[in-house]
Design a protein around this motif. Structure first.
Motif, PDB file in Angstrom:
ATOM      1  N   LEU A 119       0.865  -1.175   0.000  1.00 50.02           N
ATOM      2  CA  LEU A 119       0.000   0.000   0.000  1.00 50.02           C
ATOM      3  C   LEU A 119       0.901   1.224   0.000  1.00 50.02           C
ATOM      4  O   LEU A 119       1.835   1.317   0.807  1.00 50.02           O
ATOM      5  CB  LEU A 119      -0.907   0.043   1.237  1.00 50.02           C
ATOM      6  CG  LEU A 119      -1.721   1.336   1.393  1.00 50.02           C
ATOM      7  CD1 LEU A 119      -2.741   1.475   0.256  1.00 50.02           C
ATOM      8  CD2 LEU A 119      -2.417   1.369   2.740  1.00 50.02           C
ATOM      9  N   ILE A 120       0.626   2.157  -0.898  1.00 49.19           N
ATOM     10  CA  ILE A 120       1.359   3.418  -0.955  1.00 49.19           C
ATOM     11  C   ILE A 120       0.434   4.499  -0.413  1.00 49.19           C
ATOM     12  O   ILE A 120      -0.653   4.715  -0.948  1.00 49.19           O
ATOM     13  CB  ILE A 120       1.780   3.763  -2.395  1.00 49.19           C
ATOM     14  CG1 ILE A 120       2.556   2.615  -3.005  1.00 49.19           C
ATOM     15  CG2 ILE A 120       2.585   5.064  -2.424  1.00 49.19           C
ATOM     16  CD1 ILE A 120       2.657   2.675  -4.504  1.00 49.19           C
TER      17      ILE A 120
ATOM     18  N   ILE B 284      -0.934  -4.175  -5.376  1.00 49.79           N
ATOM     19  CA  ILE B 284      -0.354  -2.833  -5.218  1.00 49.79           C
ATOM     20  C   ILE B 284      -1.521  -1.849  -5.199  1.00 49.79           C
ATOM     21  O   ILE B 284      -2.278  -1.760  -6.161  1.00 49.79           O
ATOM     22  CB  ILE B 284       0.602  -2.477  -6.374  1.00 49.79           C
ATOM     23  CG1 ILE B 284       1.711  -3.503  -6.509  1.00 49.79           C
ATOM     24  CG2 ILE B 284       1.179  -1.072  -6.162  1.00 49.79           C
ATOM     25  CD1 ILE B 284       2.539  -3.344  -7.766  1.00 49.79           C
ATOM     26  N   GLN B 285      -1.649  -1.127  -4.092  1.00 48.85           N
ATOM     27  CA  GLN B 285      -2.728  -0.152  -3.975  1.00 48.85           C
ATOM     28  C   GLN B 285      -2.172   1.199  -3.535  1.00 48.85           C
ATOM     29  O   GLN B 285      -1.118   1.271  -2.913  1.00 48.85           O
ATOM     30  CB  GLN B 285      -3.775  -0.625  -2.968  1.00 48.85           C
ATOM     31  CG  GLN B 285      -4.513  -1.865  -3.457  1.00 48.85           C
ATOM     32  CD  GLN B 285      -5.618  -2.272  -2.515  1.00 48.85           C
ATOM     33  OE1 GLN B 285      -5.389  -2.433  -1.325  1.00 48.85           O
ATOM     34  NE2 GLN B 285      -6.811  -2.443  -3.051  1.00 48.85           N
ATOM     35  N   ILE B 286      -2.925   2.254  -3.864  1.00 48.93           N
ATOM     36  CA  ILE B 286      -2.561   3.609  -3.478  1.00 48.93           C
ATOM     37  C   ILE B 286      -3.727   4.218  -2.715  1.00 48.93           C
ATOM     38  O   ILE B 286      -4.881   4.041  -3.104  1.00 48.93           O
ATOM     39  CB  ILE B 286      -2.249   4.480  -4.704  1.00 48.93           C
ATOM     40  CG1 ILE B 286      -1.138   3.872  -5.546  1.00 48.93           C
ATOM     41  CG2 ILE B 286      -1.877   5.897  -4.281  1.00 48.93           C
ATOM     42  CD1 ILE B 286      -0.848   4.638  -6.817  1.00 48.93           C
ATOM     43  N   SER B 287      -3.412   4.953  -1.646  1.00 51.76           N
ATOM     44  CA  SER B 287      -4.452   5.597  -0.851  1.00 51.76           C
ATOM     45  C   SER B 287      -4.034   7.016  -0.465  1.00 51.76           C
ATOM     46  O   SER B 287      -2.874   7.260  -0.150  1.00 51.76           O
ATOM     47  CB  SER B 287      -4.711   4.797   0.421  1.00 51.76           C
ATOM     48  OG  SER B 287      -5.677   5.448   1.227  1.00 51.76           O
ATOM     49  N   CYS B 288      -5.010   7.912  -0.493  1.00 53.64           N
ATOM     50  CA  CYS B 288      -4.779   9.264   0.027  1.00 53.64           C
ATOM     51  C   CYS B 288      -5.802   9.544   1.132  1.00 53.64           C
ATOM     52  O   CYS B 288      -6.092  10.678   1.454  1.00 53.64           O
ATOM     53  CB  CYS B 288      -4.862  10.313  -1.079  1.00 53.64           C
ATOM     54  SG  CYS B 288      -6.465  10.466  -1.850  1.00 53.64           S
TER      55      CYS B 288
ATOM     56  N   ASP C 181      -7.821   7.651   4.915  1.00 57.01           N
ATOM     57  CA  ASP C 181      -7.550   6.845   6.106  1.00 57.01           C
ATOM     58  C   ASP C 181      -7.803   5.361   5.874  1.00 57.01           C
ATOM     59  O   ASP C 181      -7.619   4.559   6.784  1.00 57.01           O
ATOM     60  CB  ASP C 181      -8.410   7.329   7.281  1.00 57.01           C
ATOM     61  CG  ASP C 181      -7.913   8.664   7.818  1.00 57.01           C
ATOM     62  OD1 ASP C 181      -6.711   8.950   7.669  1.00 57.01           O
ATOM     63  OD2 ASP C 181      -8.722   9.409   8.394  1.00 57.01           O
ATOM     64  N   ALA C 182      -8.200   5.001   4.650  1.00 58.05           N
ATOM     65  CA  ALA C 182      -8.426   3.593   4.320  1.00 58.05           C
ATOM     66  C   ALA C 182      -7.084   2.908   4.098  1.00 58.05           C
ATOM     67  O   ALA C 182      -6.201   3.446   3.436  1.00 58.05           O
ATOM     68  CB  ALA C 182      -9.287   3.476   3.067  1.00 58.05           C
ATOM     69  N   CYS C 183      -6.942   1.711   4.684  1.00 55.09           N
ATOM     70  CA  CYS C 183      -5.656   1.013   4.538  1.00 55.09           C
ATOM     71  C   CYS C 183      -5.795  -0.349   3.879  1.00 55.09           C
ATOM     72  O   CYS C 183      -4.834  -1.092   3.816  1.00 55.09           O
ATOM     73  CB  CYS C 183      -4.953   0.896   5.881  1.00 55.09           C
ATOM     74  SG  CYS C 183      -5.817  -0.095   7.098  1.00 55.09           S
ATOM     75  N   GLY C 184      -6.968  -0.677   3.391  1.00 56.10           N
ATOM     76  CA  GLY C 184      -7.124  -1.897   2.608  1.00 56.10           C
ATOM     77  C   GLY C 184      -7.200  -3.171   3.408  1.00 56.10           C
ATOM     78  O   GLY C 184      -7.316  -3.159   4.631  1.00 56.10           O
ATOM     79  N   GLN C 185      -7.117  -4.269   2.661  1.00 56.21           N
ATOM     80  CA  GLN C 185      -7.332  -5.591   3.242  1.00 56.21           C
ATOM     81  C   GLN C 185      -6.053  -6.290   3.676  1.00 56.21           C
ATOM     82  O   GLN C 185      -6.102  -7.211   4.462  1.00 56.21           O
ATOM     83  CB  GLN C 185      -8.060  -6.466   2.215  1.00 56.21           C
ATOM     84  CG  GLN C 185      -9.398  -5.909   1.800  1.00 56.21           C
ATOM     85  CD  GLN C 185      -9.983  -6.701   0.643  1.00 56.21           C
ATOM     86  OE1 GLN C 185      -9.543  -7.801   0.339  1.00 56.21           O
ATOM     87  NE2 GLN C 185     -10.975  -6.136  -0.010  1.00 56.21           N
ATOM     88  N   HIS C 186      -4.936  -5.916   3.133  1.00 53.07           N
ATOM     89  CA  HIS C 186      -3.680  -6.562   3.526  1.00 53.07           C
ATOM     90  C   HIS C 186      -2.898  -5.621   4.422  1.00 53.07           C
ATOM     91  O   HIS C 186      -3.143  -4.424   4.455  1.00 53.07           O
ATOM     92  CB  HIS C 186      -2.851  -6.932   2.295  1.00 53.07           C
ATOM     93  CG  HIS C 186      -2.156  -5.759   1.683  1.00 53.07           C
ATOM     94  ND1 HIS C 186      -0.965  -5.273   2.162  1.00 53.07           N
ATOM     95  CD2 HIS C 186      -2.482  -4.965   0.652  1.00 53.07           C
ATOM     96  CE1 HIS C 186      -0.594  -4.239   1.445  1.00 53.07           C
ATOM     97  NE2 HIS C 186      -1.508  -4.021   0.520  1.00 53.07           N
ATOM     98  N   HIS C 187      -1.956  -6.176   5.126  1.00 55.85           N
ATOM     99  CA  HIS C 187      -1.149  -5.367   6.036  1.00 55.85           C
ATOM    100  C   HIS C 187       0.297  -5.853   6.026  1.00 55.85           C
ATOM    101  O   HIS C 187       0.884  -6.080   7.070  1.00 55.85           O
ATOM    102  CB  HIS C 187      -1.752  -5.386   7.446  1.00 55.85           C
ATOM    103  CG  HIS C 187      -3.135  -4.857   7.453  1.00 55.85           C
ATOM    104  ND1 HIS C 187      -4.241  -5.663   7.590  1.00 55.85           N
ATOM    105  CD2 HIS C 187      -3.612  -3.607   7.293  1.00 55.85           C
ATOM    106  CE1 HIS C 187      -5.337  -4.926   7.528  1.00 55.85           C
ATOM    107  NE2 HIS C 187      -4.970  -3.667   7.352  1.00 55.85           N
ATOM    108  N   GLN C 188       0.837  -5.979   4.812  1.00 54.92           N
ATOM    109  CA  GLN C 188       2.208  -6.443   4.692  1.00 54.92           C
ATOM    110  C   GLN C 188       3.188  -5.269   4.598  1.00 54.92           C
ATOM    111  O   GLN C 188       3.990  -5.077   5.494  1.00 54.92           O
ATOM    112  CB  GLN C 188       2.339  -7.388   3.501  1.00 54.92           C
ATOM    113  CG  GLN C 188       1.589  -8.693   3.734  1.00 54.92           C
ATOM    114  CD  GLN C 188       1.652  -9.627   2.552  1.00 54.92           C
ATOM    115  OE1 GLN C 188       1.583  -9.208   1.405  1.00 54.92           O
ATOM    116  NE2 GLN C 188       1.777 -10.915   2.835  1.00 54.92           N
ATOM    117  N   VAL C 189       3.134  -4.511   3.509  1.00 49.26           N
ATOM    118  CA  VAL C 189       4.088  -3.428   3.297  1.00 49.26           C
ATOM    119  C   VAL C 189       3.344  -2.110   3.073  1.00 49.26           C
ATOM    120  O   VAL C 189       2.448  -2.040   2.235  1.00 49.26           O
ATOM    121  CB  VAL C 189       4.995  -3.708   2.081  1.00 49.26           C
ATOM    122  CG1 VAL C 189       5.903  -2.520   1.780  1.00 49.26           C
ATOM    123  CG2 VAL C 189       5.825  -4.967   2.306  1.00 49.26           C
ATOM    124  N   LEU C 190       3.742  -1.095   3.821  1.00 47.93           N
ATOM    125  CA  LEU C 190       3.237   0.257   3.645  1.00 47.93           C
ATOM    126  C   LEU C 190       4.410   1.140   3.227  1.00 47.93           C
ATOM    127  O   LEU C 190       5.437   1.163   3.902  1.00 47.93           O
ATOM    128  CB  LEU C 190       2.638   0.793   4.952  1.00 47.93           C
ATOM    129  CG  LEU C 190       2.298   2.284   4.990  1.00 47.93           C
ATOM    130  CD1 LEU C 190       1.188   2.620   3.993  1.00 47.93           C
ATOM    131  CD2 LEU C 190       1.896   2.695   6.402  1.00 47.93           C
TER     132      LEU C 190
END
Length: 142
Positions: free
Chosen positions: A36-37, A73-77, A79-88
């Motif tokens: 997540l970026i 690979i996801q991008i967020s601007c 407070d949502a952080c998606g479903q995975h929590h591996q690499v930010l």
């Protein structure tokens, strides 16, 4: 506990920082890790997205915005952080509220004064809370 890496780049330009982010993403992909970026705002998100699509003519980095379906690979601007929590990969001036959900956090720091000053505050934030910090000074290598 989340492991935090600061990658300190020699460049002032944002496009050089995005170029380095593509290298981090490719390394994560080689290890089958989801990324997540986190970006500052919608304009920054668009710039990063364009940089990923244009990273290489024959091997662009396909990605999705966090609001869309799951993608490695996801991008967020937001407070949502998606479903995975591996690499930010944090490209924001602040520490995202959700950073501690991730196994690894990469802070990519350019020499642009506002980015550099904000990164010092984030470094102190993590250190004061006892997070494992690794500093990669790439100013002489990139």
């Amino acid at each position: 506990m989340t492991k935090v890496d600061f990658h300190i780049l020699p460049a002032f330009q944002e496009h050089e920082r995005i170029k380095y982010v593509t290298r981090l993403i490719r390394k994560a992909q080689s290890q089958s890790l989801n990324v997540l970026i986190s970006t500052e705002d919608e304009a920054h998100q668009r710039a990063v997205s364009e940089g990923l699509w244009a990273s290489s003519p024959d091997s662009f980095l396909a990605h999705e915005h966090i609001e869309e379906d799951f993608h490695p690979i996801q991008i967020s601007c937001s407070d949502a952080c998606g479903q995975h929590h591996q690499v930010l990969i944090n490209l924001c001036n602040q520490t995202p509220n959700y950073f501690s959900r991730f196994e690894r956090v990469f802070e990519v720091v350019s020499q642009e004064p506002s980015v550099l000053n904000a990164s010092r505050s984030r470094y102190k934030f993590y250190k004061d809370r006892g997070y494992a910090l690794t500093r990669h000074d790439l100013r002489d290598r990139v």
